[in-house]
Design a protein around this motif. Sequence first.
Motif: not given
Length: 490
Positions: A387-402
């Motif tokens: 997975g590498g750095s992809n784990f750090m590029a997965a925002p929360s549901e609320a953040n993604m919606e905003a």
Amino acid sequence: MAMRDGAAYLAGLKDQRRIWHNGALVKDVTTAPGFANAARTIAAYYDFQCDPANREIVAYEDEDGERSHRSFKIPRSKDDLRKRTAAYAAWAEHTGGQLGRAPDYMNAAMAGVAAASHHWGQSKPELGEHAEHILDHCRRNDVCLTHTFVTPQIDRKTPLGEQEPYLNAGVVKRTSDGVIVRGSRVLGTLAPFCDENVSFGLPIIKGEAELKYALGFTIPVDAPGLHWVCRDSFDPDRSRRDYPVSSRFEEIDTVAVFDDVEVPWENVFDFQDEQVHNAALLAMQFQESLGHHVIVKNVAKTRFLLGLAHLIAESAQTNSFINVQIRLGEIVTMLQTLESIAVAAVEGSVENPANGVWYCNANAITAGLRLYPEYYVQIIDHIKQIGGSNFMAAPSEANMEAVTEAVGPSVERYFKGAADMTEEGIEKVPLFRLAWDVVGTSLAGRQELYERFFFGDQQLSKANSYQRFDKAEAVEMVRRLLDPEWLSKS
């Protein structure tokens, strides 16, 4: 009553249990943040067993004509073990093996206790009868049990009899109705969500000073004087899209504190007999009995982890890279090994002539229990590396919606994977949120510790495997080949 559903289970949790968490008593585990989600998961287990689609797999008809979970049935044949495997696998595969202490684990433990009634009753016949009656009670009422098998880890060097008394739970005195127990026991996993606790097993005792700790019994979780001290809950009480594992499978581990708790005599099956107590785990074939559930759960868990690792690689199309394929191939090999062990455990099972009970093959169970702590750590590392750095590029549901609302739908393209898996119902960000909940959150850390020390310190367990293994045949093979005349003699 026999098999109960989720609603009946949840209703049973509304009592006077003393669950301590975050500096206060939890008033209702079915509604409290950090607890309610797990309670609903266990309720789903009970609904699952009552679902007509699952009933034939997970249940059997008892002598009263009622249906009970197969884990309550003492195996009297190899086929009973095959059917028990299928019952274990049904829920484990349904949940990706994420609930280590599903109720069927302790159902089997109580069947194991009852199957060893001949052992408990050696010096006090009524104790053997108690063991059988306890299983009957648990089966008829579909009791959800936690367990406290181990002494608190305070001083592992000094003999228990030389330590401050009643650090470990022990008998203070007999009463007309039972025994008074004082002290503590660990590790009550799932305790806030259970009906009763069973306490037996360690420590191995030596001499009169430690005889008060030779004890095995069951007790309601809400018994007067019994307190359950929880570690922090790792359920963040957030969106299940953000924390799909933590918001469902937080079993919560506890320390049981017995503040002069009266245990009814009919609930006691092991009492102040050094020989009986110290031989109990071997007599009831504890590892073979409970290890069966563990192996089946681990097969399901590894299958889930393989699927997770594969999809992570597929999302970035790295599953065509040889280094990634090697990692995925190692997980496949681990899964195949565990599947083979699960089959060998049952097909190599044997009957114990002392009680007519069939137990899984001890060598297969031992191998599976010794391998998985290392397997799990390796698999988690493989997933992190894939997975590498992809784990750090997965925002929360609320953040993604905003962000989407502020920037526009076009921003979503920055969070896509190379492979379009949406037709399969899989999106990259939720996939990596799930993966992070498996490898990187607080619950993930607990899960790794849990698997590392399952059934005890694995280094000591390996040493014990060597010490107990019959090496005569292996030594004889070497001796034959050392003989210069061996081939000419054969």
